[in-house]
Design a protein around this motif. Structure first.
Motif, short mmCIF file in Angstrom:
data_model
loop_
_atom_site.label_atom_id
_atom_site.label_comp_id
_atom_site.label_asym_id
_atom_site.label_seq_id
_atom_site.Cartn_x
_atom_site.Cartn_y
_atom_site.Cartn_z
N TYR A 116 71.75 82.45 -42.82
CA TYR A 116 71.01 82.27 -44.06
C TYR A 116 71.11 83.47 -45.00
O TYR A 116 70.68 83.39 -46.16
CB TYR A 116 69.52 82.05 -43.74
N GLY B 198 66.29 72.73 -48.12
CA GLY B 198 67.62 72.53 -48.68
C GLY B 198 67.69 71.26 -49.50
O GLY B 198 68.23 71.24 -50.61
N THR C 50 76.27 74.51 -45.28
CA THR C 50 75.80 73.63 -44.21
C THR C 50 76.74 73.78 -43.03
O THR C 50 77.96 74.01 -43.21
CB THR C 50 75.78 72.16 -44.69
N ILE D 40 65.93 75.93 -47.01
CA ILE D 40 66.62 75.63 -45.75
C ILE D 40 66.12 74.30 -45.21
O ILE D 40 64.91 74.03 -45.21
CB ILE D 40 66.35 76.75 -44.73
N PHE E 42 76.06 76.08 -51.72
CA PHE E 42 75.58 75.08 -50.75
C PHE E 42 76.29 75.34 -49.43
O PHE E 42 77.51 75.18 -49.33
CB PHE E 42 75.87 73.67 -51.26
N GLN F 231 68.04 71.31 -53.59
CA GLN F 231 69.15 70.59 -54.22
C GLN F 231 68.62 69.67 -55.32
O GLN F 231 69.20 69.58 -56.40
CB GLN F 231 69.93 69.78 -53.19
N PRO G 34 70.82 75.55 -51.98
CA PRO G 34 70.38 74.80 -50.80
C PRO G 34 71.20 75.17 -49.57
O PRO G 34 72.39 75.47 -49.67
CB PRO G 34 70.60 73.34 -51.21
N MET G 35 70.54 75.14 -48.42
CA MET G 35 71.20 75.43 -47.15
C MET G 35 70.79 74.38 -46.12
O MET G 35 69.63 73.96 -46.08
CB MET G 35 70.83 76.82 -46.63
#
Length: 471
Positions: free
Chosen positions: A318, A222, A265, A218, A263, A226, A241-242
């Motif tokens: 999340y 994140g 976001t 996170i 992913f 990534q 990834p976040m």
């Protein structure tokens, strides 16, 4: 008298077979000890290099054993088992900080690793390592990377989230970043040392499923996940990834073929252009999927879920990521491999899936595009140059790029093979950059098993054969 002679002959045959069996067993045990000693010495040599200097670690040179022994096709599985057993014994004998034995994650039992001073000063990495919903057999392993707030708070939040997520039964490795402030990131060489130690030590344990490894994080985690998703893509079943957003030069999406990629976001997460860079990642994955929807075996090549969540800023839901990741199981033997070999903190990988770089054609980036079909291995190898075509005006962040490719020359590549990739009983053809450079039957041998085990430390990648090509 004739019956007596037959009895004597029969007894003699039994004794001879028994003696041969004992001799063969002793020879096998001697060879396993020899392989173990080679592995242990190689591990110690690598350890010394890692402790010596950052430059030595960044070189990341491949190792080649002088141990050679041919084998028949029906002896491959037995020898692979012997080599992997020797590898496990060597790792157990190596003097180093070992991965803690996992306990119930709810207990929050702490352990730590000291990372090499040559790679980062005063770098101690505390971690939680535990199981959720304990079950028999091998478990999936999640690597969770926390954000860039105060590290004690971020680390404890990671433990709480790990216990909350609906992905059990599973194992969790939750590290705390060793240093904060200035410029400390999850992808730097000291942390690469930690991730490769984690992979190496976890994979010799009986409780970790090598085909169900996952990385996610996170915010700063994140960004880190990534990058690690692309750099170590051949180990992950999936990555998630976040609330991040890396410029794609830092995490080429082609490497993430053959794995699941999530992913998420916030659509209104404008900090450091996270929403824009996530969108660029989405466009890149969508475009790659349109160009090459299927691999050589007619399976989806770029399986991804990339969403900008409406109305959300930096804080998002999340809980959506790990249940999605856990659906994926790694294919350790893809017949379509896409690899942009790039440096991360000055260090290149020396191998990826079944490819190993013996000599690189350039100090910069190299792109390998390999397909295997009907015992024909086709590889396009090109050098890559990036040109930034969009930068932000405030910090000069390179946002968007064009890539220029030219045919690579002057390199040497080792291609590992097994019966999952080709029919080893038939001739194999290798074509590099349009030129045929190999056409014959490959022979299984112990040397390739040892070399590939040293390279990948992966129970599924103890390869019985290889082909080396210069181009």
């Amino acid at each position: 008298m004739r019956q007596t002679n037959h009895f004597i002959i029969a007894v003699g045959v039994v004794f001879a077979l028994s003696a041969n069996t004992h001799i063969a067993h002793a020879q096998g045990r001697n060879m396993q000890e020899k392989v173990k000693n080679y592995f242990l010495q190689t591990l110690k040599t690598k350890q010394d290099e890692e402790l010596k200097s950052k430059e030595a670690y960044q070189r990341n040179r491949p190792y080649t054993t002088s141990i050679q022994q041919g084998m028949k096709a029906n002896e491959i599985a037995e020898n692979q088992k012997m080599v992997w057993t020797a590898w496990c014994e060597a790792n157990q004998a190596l003097k180093e900080e070992k991965l803690a034995k996992p306990e119930d994650l709810r207990k929050g039992v702490k352990a730590s690793w000291h990372l090499p001073v040559a790679l980062e000063k005063d770098a101690v990495m505390p971690y939680y390592y535990g199981w959720k919903e304990r079950a028999e057999g091998k478990l999936p392993l999640f690597l969770y990377l926390h954000g860039s707030g105060p590290k004690e708070h971020e680390w404890s939040t990671g433990l709480a989230l790990g216990n909350r997520f609906k992905d059990g039964p599973s194992l969790y490795f939750i590290p705390q970043i060793p240093n904060e402030g200035d410029y400390y990131r999850w992808w730097q060489v000291a942390k690469q040392f930690a991730w490769e130690r984690l992979l190496r030590q976890a994979l010799v344990e009986d409780n970790v499923d090598a085909n169900r490894l996952y990385v996610f994080g996170i915010s700063e985690g994140g960004y880190g996940s990534q990058r690690l998703a692309s750099f170590y893509a051949d180990y992950w079943a999936a990555a998630g990834p976040m609330a991040g957003g890396e410029p794609l030069k830092n995490a080429p999406i082609e490497n993430c073929a053959n794995m699941g990629f999530s992913f998420l976001t916030g659509a209104d997460d404008t900090g450091f252009y996270r929403n824009i860079l996530t969108y660029y990642t989405q466009v890149a994955f969508d475009s790659a999927q349109l160009v090459r929807p299927l691999d050589t075996d007619k399976r989806p090549l770029f399986v991804h879920r990339i969403n900008l969540l409406p109305g959300m800023q930096h804080h998002i839901n999340y809980d959506l990521t790990t249940p999605w990741l856990k659906k994926f199981v790694r294919n350790p033997y893809p017949k379509t491999v896409l690899w942009e070999d790039y440096e991360m903190d000055g260090r290149h990988r020396s191998g990826f899936y079944n490819l190993q770089v013996i000599a690189s054609p350039t100090k910069n980036r190299t792109y390998y595009d390999m397909t295997i079909h009907d015992n024909v291995v086709r590889i396009s190898i090109r050098e890559v140059e990036y040109t930034a075509v969009e930068r932000d005006k405030q910090w000069g962040i390179e946002m968007k790029f064009n890539r220029n490719y030219t045919t690579a020359k002057g390199g040497r590549l080792r291609i590992y093979l097994n019966n999952e990739l080709v029919n080893m009983a038939k001739p194999v053809t290798v074509i590099v950059n349009g030129q045929e450079c190999y056409r014959k039957t490959v022979k299984p041998n112990l040397q390739d098993m040892i070399n590939s085990c040293t390279e990948y430390y992966d129970p599924y990648r103890v390869y019985p054969a290889s082909i080396e090509v210069s181009y």
